[in-house]
Design an enzyme around this catalytic site. Structure first.
Site, PDB file in Angstrom:
ATOM      1  N   GLU A 442      54.011   5.528  33.635  1.00 38.34           N
ATOM      2  CA  GLU A 442      55.470   5.603  33.410  1.00 38.34           C
ATOM      3  C   GLU A 442      56.200   6.216  34.596  1.00 38.34           C
ATOM      4  OE1 GLU A 442      56.994   4.016  31.394  1.00 38.34           O
ATOM      5  OE2 GLU A 442      55.275   3.490  30.159  1.00 38.34           O
TER       6      GLU A 442
HETATM    7  C1  FAD Z   1      45.600   4.294  32.205  1.00 37.77           C
HETATM    8  C2  FAD Z   1      46.817   3.600  32.743  1.00 37.77           C
HETATM    9  C3  FAD Z   1      47.700   3.005  31.863  1.00 37.77           C
HETATM   10  C4  FAD Z   1      48.820   2.318  32.365  1.00 37.77           C
HETATM   11  N1  FAD Z   1      49.652   1.627  31.489  1.00 37.77           N
HETATM   12  C5  FAD Z   1      50.578   0.787  32.013  1.00 37.77           C
HETATM   13  C6  FAD Z   1      51.293  -0.122  31.165  1.00 37.77           C
HETATM   14  O1  FAD Z   1      51.136  -0.126  29.937  1.00 37.77           O
HETATM   15  N2  FAD Z   1      52.151  -1.005  31.747  1.00 37.77           N
HETATM   16  C7  FAD Z   1      52.352  -1.036  33.093  1.00 37.77           C
HETATM   17  O2  FAD Z   1      53.118  -1.872  33.544  1.00 37.77           O
HETATM   18  N3  FAD Z   1      51.697  -0.188  33.918  1.00 37.77           N
HETATM   19  C8  FAD Z   1      50.819   0.714  33.404  1.00 37.77           C
HETATM   20  N4  FAD Z   1      50.131   1.558  34.239  1.00 37.77           N
HETATM   21  C9  FAD Z   1      50.429   1.550  35.665  1.00 37.77           C
HETATM   22  C10 FAD Z   1      51.153   2.815  36.119  1.00 37.77           C
HETATM   23  O3  FAD Z   1      52.452   2.849  35.588  1.00 37.77           O
HETATM   24  C11 FAD Z   1      51.090   2.836  37.654  1.00 37.77           C
HETATM   25  O4  FAD Z   1      49.750   3.121  37.995  1.00 37.77           O
HETATM   26  C12 FAD Z   1      52.040   3.845  38.240  1.00 37.77           C
HETATM   27  O5  FAD Z   1      53.370   3.452  38.034  1.00 37.77           O
HETATM   28  C13 FAD Z   1      51.803   4.029  39.750  1.00 37.77           C
HETATM   29  O6  FAD Z   1      51.701   2.804  40.418  1.00 37.77           O
HETATM   30  P1  FAD Z   1      50.452   2.538  41.385  1.00 37.77           P
HETATM   31  O7  FAD Z   1      49.229   2.895  40.630  1.00 37.77           O
HETATM   32  O8  FAD Z   1      50.535   1.172  41.912  1.00 37.77           O
HETATM   33  O9  FAD Z   1      50.613   3.596  42.536  1.00 37.77           O
HETATM   34  P2  FAD Z   1      51.510   3.381  43.866  1.00 37.77           P
HETATM   35  O10 FAD Z   1      52.851   2.905  43.489  1.00 37.77           O
HETATM   36  O11 FAD Z   1      50.730   2.623  44.844  1.00 37.77           O
HETATM   37  O12 FAD Z   1      51.658   4.895  44.346  1.00 37.77           O
HETATM   38  C14 FAD Z   1      50.606   5.582  45.033  1.00 37.77           C
HETATM   39  C15 FAD Z   1      51.111   6.985  45.376  1.00 37.77           C
HETATM   40  O13 FAD Z   1      52.216   6.883  46.262  1.00 37.77           O
HETATM   41  C16 FAD Z   1      53.322   7.595  45.746  1.00 37.77           C
HETATM   42  N5  FAD Z   1      54.552   6.891  46.089  1.00 37.77           N
HETATM   43  C17 FAD Z   1      54.798   5.571  46.080  1.00 37.77           C
HETATM   44  N6  FAD Z   1      56.043   5.324  46.489  1.00 37.77           N
HETATM   45  C18 FAD Z   1      56.611   6.508  46.758  1.00 37.77           C
HETATM   46  C19 FAD Z   1      57.900   6.935  47.224  1.00 37.77           C
HETATM   47  N7  FAD Z   1      58.880   6.065  47.498  1.00 37.77           N
HETATM   48  N8  FAD Z   1      58.118   8.259  47.377  1.00 37.77           N
HETATM   49  C20 FAD Z   1      57.165   9.151  47.100  1.00 37.77           C
HETATM   50  N9  FAD Z   1      55.945   8.818  46.666  1.00 37.77           N
HETATM   51  C21 FAD Z   1      55.671   7.515  46.497  1.00 37.77           C
HETATM   52  C22 FAD Z   1      53.105   7.658  44.248  1.00 37.77           C
HETATM   53  O14 FAD Z   1      53.774   8.766  43.657  1.00 37.77           O
HETATM   54  C23 FAD Z   1      51.590   7.782  44.175  1.00 37.77           C
HETATM   55  O15 FAD Z   1      51.227   9.123  44.306  1.00 37.77           O
HETATM   56  C24 FAD Z   1      49.050   2.292  33.755  1.00 37.77           C
HETATM   57  C25 FAD Z   1      48.168   2.932  34.630  1.00 37.77           C
HETATM   58  C26 FAD Z   1      47.056   3.552  34.143  1.00 37.77           C
HETATM   59  C27 FAD Z   1      46.087   4.164  35.127  1.00 37.77           C
END
Ligand code: FAD
Length: 596
Positions: A442
């Site tokens: 989220e």
């Molecule tokens: C168990 C689990 C359940 C989930 N359930 C859902 C679901 O039901 N539906 C759904 O759609 N998704 C779901 N997700 C996905 C989840 O919402 C994402 O993993 C999350 O939003 C982060 O995206 P990412 O993993 O691609 O990380 P990235 O976006 O690649 O981020 C990597 C890191 O970079 C940082 N970062 C990125 N951009 C910036 C910025 N501009 N400024 C500062 N920091 C930044 C982030 O904070 C993070 O620390 C789930 C994930 C997990 C692991």
């Protein structure tokens, strides 16, 4: 064995003695929400979560979910489906949903209290119904009449569940990158094609149908976030007259093997020309999805709250029983072979951190719930608008601070158990593993911080913050001559003043260099969370003094507030210093020189 007892006394204190929800509900015309009904709902919620959900917490973690690669079917651990049936039969699924769609129309703040109990009892289980609530909100506010007619009632009644399909392998925080396509069809529907990952409850064995809310791009959509539309894609096709047809072309490709929440199915979902329907306007999908995401963000904050409370309860019980060494000032329990570890200041530091962040966090989260009540049921447009402003300001604080504190507190609680916390039997390591995801899904803490500082403060001129600051100022004025509050009012007023000053300071720097926003954001978020909690702790002391709770309760509130003001609130000093340090200490090293 890890145990859970719903903290009904503190829940009632928060709702009735501090937030005075009875007056609020009466003012909002929520006639069904009489005290006897509220008490009965809370008692029954406690019974359900303690006796049905909590016993499945550790077994669900050990067993995990099952995936059948031949059929794409997912089965939740033993007992989970039965618990869901009991939940639906008891009418919990639609407790806060509108009566027009089969719900009970009870207040959202009450729903948040119930949700806290569910999450504390069994976080993984709580994830299955969680997104149904968000889907209900998105459909209510953005769906067409027939979509509401056809999809809302089964979701509200718990016969179907909802999901939220945003994330793709290459696109998480940055939704502008998403690639899933939606091709218009002659009958007005769309063929959805793409892969979504990490989808919570994307497939399971609880219900016959699952309603996916999917972000995708229309063929002529502009690039980035301005070209995203929202679609409703049911697992089983549903006609406009509500009849359920054949299987849609959406299938679970695999489930993730994760650090925690093993019993919550996290699915790769493949959409292969699946039939879907547009919700809201083309290319305005993010607006509609934000409705769902904001609901879900508050809900994840409440997950953090539930975890803090459960971790604290178990650590407290253990600290009273575990005998190790004597108090430095001499034996406190001379008849025992050693003193219980609760006599040791460092163990108290850990316990009190959990108690202060948990009980204060409860007020923060429930207050947000009362704002949802005003938005949903208020009749005065201006009051609703103001509640919306304040809620949108508080949502990233509730989400990010409560979840970050849950990570901290589950670690403290594990530490109270020493080596016994690190082994599986006591369930403390499970709480710590489960808490970890809450700061990620989220929207990560970093993203919440940007939302708070970038959007809610700088872009929207801090309207919500000004309201919150004037709540603090009003309270300080009202209590300035109350001797019971004297030790809290001055530091609170001082922090509120500094909060405003820091905000102006960042605003000035950010107008010259936008990187200053990113450099300050997370420290600013924590700073805000700690000041907000100071306000709620001062209100808690006032609420306890004014109420008819016994002396022990009043003493516990006062002493915990003292602990908070003297030992937690000073964390703001470090955050303020980091904010003032500006961006240079972060951006000085070129990316390629990090490992030089
Ligand atoms: C168990 C689990 C359940 C989930 N359930 C859902 C679901 O039901 N539906 C759904 O759609 N998704 C779901 N997700 C996905 C989840 O919402 C994402 O993993 C999350 O939003 C982060 O995206 P990412 O993993 O691609 O990380 P990235 O976006 O690649 O981020 C990597 C890191 O970079 C940082 N970062 C990125 N951009 C910036 C910025 N501009 N400024 C500062 N920091 C930044 C982030 O904070 C993070 O620390 C789930 C994930 C997990 C692991």
């Amino acid at each position: 064995m890890n145990h859970y007892a719903a903290p009904l006394r503190d829940i009632r204190f928060a709702l009735f003695d501090v937030l005075d929800v009875e007056s609020l509900y009466a003012r909002l015309g929520l006639d069904a929400a009489q005290r006897d009904v509220l008490d009965a709902v809370l008692d029954e919620g406690a019974r359900f979560t303690e006796t049905v959900l909590a016993p499945l917490y550790q077994s669900g973690d050990a067993e995990g979910c099952h995936f059948d690669p031949d059929t794409g079917a997912v089965t939740a651990p033993k007992g989970f489906k039965r618990a869901y049936e009991q939940y639906v039969d008891a009418g919990w699924a639609g407790i806060t949903a509108p009566e027009a769609y089969g719900g009970q129309g009870l207040p959202d703040s009450l729903g948040i209290a119930l949700k806290e109990m569910i999450d504390a009892a069994n976080l993984s289980w709580g994830n299955y119904p969680l997104l149904s609530h968000g889907a209900t909100e998105a459909l209510r506010h953005h769906g067409e009449d027939w979509q509401r007619e056809v999809f809302l009632r089964p979701i509200v009644e718990g016969r179907w569940t909802g999901t939220m399909c945003l994330t793709e392998p290459h696109c998480g925080s940055d939704l502008g990158l998403l690639r899933t396509r939606a091709e218009p069809q002659p009958d007005g529907s769309y063929a959805i094609t793409g892969t979504k990952i990490f989808i919570t409850g994307g497939e399971h064995d609880f219900t016959d149908n699952i309603v996916h809310l999917v972000l995708a791009r229309l063929p002529d959509a502009p690039a980035g976030t301005k070209g995203i539309s929202l679609f409703i894609v049911p697992k089983m096709k549903v006609a406009k007259d509500g009849s359920v047809g054949e299987r849609n072309a959406v299938r679970c490709g695999s489930i993730e093997h994760k650090m925690g929440i093993h019993a919550s199915a996290t699915c790769v979902m493949n959409f292969d020309g699946a039939r879907g329907w547009l919700i809201g306007q083309p290319n305005k999908g993010l607006n509609a999805m934000f409705t769902m995401m904001n609901t879900a963000r508050l809900a994840v904050g409440v997950q953090g709250l539930g975890l803090i409370d459960r971790a604290f309860q178990n650590a407290l019980r253990y600290a009273r029983e575990r005998l190790q060494m004597r108090a430095l000032s001499g034996a406190k329990f001379p008849d025992l072979p050693a003193d219980p570890i609760i006599v040791h200041p460092d163990v108290r530091r850990m316990l009190l951190t959990c108690k202060a962040l948990g009980e204060g966090g409860r007020l923060l989260a429930y207050h947000a719930g009362t704002l949802v009540d005003v938005i949903e049921h208020g009749t005065d447009a201006d009051e609703r608008r103001r509640a919306d402003e304040l809620l949108s300001f508080l949502t990233p604080i509730v989400k990010a601070c409560l979840t970050e504190w849950s990570v901290e507190c589950t670690y403290h609680a594990l530490q109270v158990f020493g080596g016994h916390g690190y082994v599986r039997e006591w369930g403390m390591e499970q709480l710590a593993r489960d808490a970890r995801i809450t700061t990620i899904y989220e929207g990560t803490t970093g993203i919440q911080a940007l939302d708070l500082l970038g959007r809610k403060i700088l872009q929207q001129q801090g309207a919500g913050m000004r309201q919150f600051l004037s709540m603090i100022e009003g309270f300080c004025r009202e209590q300035q001559h109350n001797p019971a509050l004297a030790e809290f009012i001055l530091p609170l007023a001082e922090k509120a003043r500094e909060w405003g000053e820091l905000t102006l300071h960042i605003g000035k720097r950010a107008s010259a260099d936008a990187d200053e926003i990113g450099a300050a954001a997370v420290d600013y978020l924590f700073y805000s969370g700690y000041v907000a909690l100071a306000y709620w702790w001062a209100r808690a002391v006032a609420g306890a003094e004014a109420g008819n709770a016994g002396d022990a309760f009043k003493l516990a509130k006062r002493e915990t507030a003292r602990f908070y003001f003297q030992r937690i609130l000073p964390r703001t000093l470090a955050h303020a210093a980091a904010i003032r340090a500006g961006k240079d200490s972060l951006l000085g090293i070129p990316a390629e020189a990090f490992d030089a």
